[in-house]
Design an enzyme around this catalytic site. Structure first.
Site, PDB file in Angstrom:
ATOM      1  N   ASN A  71       0.843  -1.196   0.000  1.00 13.46           N
ATOM      2  CA  ASN A  71       0.000   0.000   0.000  1.00 13.46           C
ATOM      3  C   ASN A  71       0.872   1.237   0.000  1.00 13.46           C
ATOM      4  O   ASN A  71       1.991   1.245   0.513  1.00 13.46           O
ATOM      5  CB  ASN A  71      -0.968   0.000   1.189  1.00 13.46           C
ATOM      6  N   GLY A  74      -0.295   6.915   1.742  1.00 15.07           N
ATOM      7  CA  GLY A  74       0.312   8.238   1.918  1.00 15.07           C
ATOM      8  C   GLY A  74      -0.366   9.046   3.009  1.00 15.07           C
ATOM      9  O   GLY A  74      -0.416  10.279   2.947  1.00 15.07           O
ATOM     10  N   CYS A 132       6.544   5.746   8.406  1.00 19.76           N
ATOM     11  CA  CYS A 132       5.758   5.573   7.182  1.00 19.76           C
ATOM     12  C   CYS A 132       6.671   5.625   5.963  1.00 19.76           C
ATOM     13  O   CYS A 132       7.353   6.622   5.734  1.00 19.76           O
ATOM     14  CB  CYS A 132       4.683   6.630   7.042  1.00 19.76           C
ATOM     15  N   GLY A 245       2.656  -7.119  12.575  1.00 19.15           N
ATOM     16  CA  GLY A 245       3.168  -7.597  11.293  1.00 19.15           C
ATOM     17  C   GLY A 245       2.629  -8.964  10.938  1.00 19.15           C
ATOM     18  O   GLY A 245       3.105  -9.976  11.453  1.00 19.15           O
TER      19      GLY A 245
HETATM   20  C1  LIG Z   1      -3.738   0.307   4.165  1.00 17.73           C
HETATM   21  C2  LIG Z   1      -2.767   0.537   5.281  1.00 17.73           C
HETATM   22  C3  LIG Z   1      -2.707   1.797   5.892  1.00 17.73           C
HETATM   23  C4  LIG Z   1      -1.793   2.040   6.936  1.00 17.73           C
HETATM   24  N1  LIG Z   1      -1.761   3.262   7.540  1.00 17.73           N
HETATM   25  C5  LIG Z   1      -0.931   3.475   8.596  1.00 17.73           C
HETATM   26  C6  LIG Z   1      -0.935   4.724   9.291  1.00 17.73           C
HETATM   27  O1  LIG Z   1      -1.710   5.648   8.997  1.00 17.73           O
HETATM   28  N2  LIG Z   1      -0.039   4.894  10.324  1.00 17.73           N
HETATM   29  C7  LIG Z   1       0.816   3.885  10.716  1.00 17.73           C
HETATM   30  O2  LIG Z   1       1.596   4.074  11.650  1.00 17.73           O
HETATM   31  N3  LIG Z   1       0.811   2.686  10.091  1.00 17.73           N
HETATM   32  C8  LIG Z   1      -0.036   2.463   9.047  1.00 17.73           C
HETATM   33  N4  LIG Z   1      -0.052   1.233   8.430  1.00 17.73           N
HETATM   34  C9  LIG Z   1       0.838   0.151   8.921  1.00 17.73           C
HETATM   35  C10 LIG Z   1       0.099  -0.810   9.861  1.00 17.73           C
HETATM   36  O3  LIG Z   1      -0.393  -0.144  11.003  1.00 17.73           O
HETATM   37  C11 LIG Z   1       1.016  -1.978  10.282  1.00 17.73           C
HETATM   38  O4  LIG Z   1       2.135  -1.480  10.970  1.00 17.73           O
HETATM   39  C12 LIG Z   1       1.502  -2.807   9.090  1.00 17.73           C
HETATM   40  O5  LIG Z   1       0.479  -2.941   8.113  1.00 17.73           O
HETATM   41  C13 LIG Z   1       1.986  -4.202   9.489  1.00 17.73           C
HETATM   42  O6  LIG Z   1       0.952  -4.947  10.112  1.00 17.73           O
HETATM   43  P1  LIG Z   1      -0.006  -5.992   9.323  1.00 17.73           P
HETATM   44  O7  LIG Z   1       0.897  -6.915   8.552  1.00 17.73           O
HETATM   45  O8  LIG Z   1      -0.793  -6.668  10.393  1.00 17.73           O
HETATM   46  O9  LIG Z   1      -0.868  -5.177   8.409  1.00 17.73           O
HETATM   47  C14 LIG Z   1      -0.953   0.975   7.370  1.00 17.73           C
HETATM   48  C15 LIG Z   1      -1.034  -0.287   6.764  1.00 17.73           C
HETATM   49  C16 LIG Z   1      -1.925  -0.519   5.738  1.00 17.73           C
HETATM   50  C17 LIG Z   1      -1.980  -1.898   5.129  1.00 17.73           C
END
Ligand SMILES: Cc1cc2nc3c(=O)[nH]c(=O)nc-3n(C[C@H](O)[C@H](O)[C@H](O)COP(=O)(O)O)c2cc1C
Length: 306
Positions: A71, A74, A132, A245
């Site tokens: 993703n 942004g 990010c 993660g």
């Molecule tokens: C669509 C999307 C949007 C995200 N937006 C943010 C965000 O605004 N701030 C942030 O710290 N992490 C953001 N993340 C990261 C997630 O919070 C997380 O750290 C990362 O996706 C890993 O975890 P997961 O594998 O369970 O998704 C985003 C992830 C995804 C997939």
């Protein structure tokens, strides 16, 4: 045996269980109100917030990959004023701690966000996103330099009295060093990992699958990297580590806890199975009962590496 104790302490703040929502994957929580009993969660972390509203990156912003997704949203968000006006009233009805995830392009922007949120009673803490990968300024630029990570944390700490978590990036050579910097500068907890920078190309058009060219990889594909980093960081810092993660089910969450995490956040799984968080809470409870372990606390960091 008595009911196992699921509660955890993430650095001066008690959660009824270790399962939280990962920022950016759970909207402002209201989007999930008919799908999840929000009050059964350990805590809710809402979409990343900046001072001004942001439209984020142009589409396409998401691409599916093997065992994960890329993703490059942004950090699209409503901005602080609208968040307080339109989103906080719903969040204030929740009985579980709510955390704001904050992001700025300058250190001062982080500080201003934190200062304003300090006065918002509904928000129990902030998660400082210095990780990010999808924004041109700030974000991972702060999270990949120990001195900058220290500076952002120090300044936010000096202007914010409530709970402060710093969210770390895996896109670094030594995540332990960054974690220590955040701890030294006053973080109550560290959360890791944010997404791993990746890229996918459509071989027919030869164009990157997302407009930003690169994006952040999340989902099951990143779990082994995240578990390794949580394990390393948990040995190096005294503050609680929040594992993130690729957590899709209770077994995944338990793996992080055994590696040393005090709590976990569930991200991409919410897109696949909106009820994942509640199922994970129930699954952790069942595991403790079956294994006759009295508490989540008793399981933390018990990996047998020797
Ligand atoms: C669509 C999307 C949007 C995200 N937006 C943010 C965000 O605004 N701030 C942030 O710290 N992490 C953001 N993340 C990261 C997630 O919070 C997380 O750290 C990362 O996706 C890993 O975890 P997961 O594998 O369970 O998704 C985003 C992830 C995804 C997939």
């Amino acid at each position: 045996m008595n009911q196992p104790d699921l509660s955890v302490d993430i650095g001066g703040l008690k959660l009824q269980n270790p399962v939280m929502t990962a920022s950016g994957t759970f909207g402002y929580a209201m989007e999930f109100k008919s799908l999840v009993d929000l009050n059964q969660l350990g805590g809710v972390i809402v979409k990343g917030l900046s001072l001004a509203p942001s439209k984020g990156n142009p589409p396409p912003r998401i691409a599916e990959t093997a065992c994960g997704m890329l993703n490059a949203i942004g950090l699209e968000n409503v901005g602080l004023d609208l968040f307080i006006e339109k989103k906080v009233p719903f969040l204030s009805k929740l009985k579980v701690p709510v955390f704001a995830n904050i992001y700025g392009t300058r250190v001062e922007a982080y500080a201003q966000l934190a200062e304003r949120l300090n006065d918002v009673d509904t928000i129990a803490g902030v998660e400082v996103n210095i990780s990010c990968p999808n924004v041109k300024e700030g974000g991972v630029a702060f999270g990949s330099d120990p001195l900058m990570a220290h500076e952002v944390t120090r300044v936010v700490r000096s202007r914010y009295t409530k709970h402060l978590t710093v969210k770390l990036s895996p896109n670094v050579t030594d995540i332990v060093q960054i974690a220590k910097s955040a701890e030294d500068a006053g973080a109550d907890a560290v959360s890791l990992i944010n997404t791993i920078t990746g890229m996918a190309i459509d071989i027919h058009t030869r164009k990157p699958k997302i407009a930003n060219i690169t994006g952040g990889l999340s989902g099951p594909a990143i779990k082994p990297v995240a578990v390794r980093m949580v394990w390393q960081v948990a040995q190096a810092v005294k503050v609680p580590v929040i594992g993130i993660g690729g957590i899709m089910n209770a077994d995944d969450a338990l793996e992080f806890i055994i590696a040393g995490a005090t709590a976990v956040q569930v991200g991409t799984a919410n897109f696949v199975n909106p009820g994942a968080t509640m199922e994970i809470v129930q699954g952790i409870r069942r595991f403790l009962e079956e294994k006759r372990v009295a508490s989540v606390q008793a399981l933390m960091g018990t990996v047998r590496t020797g």
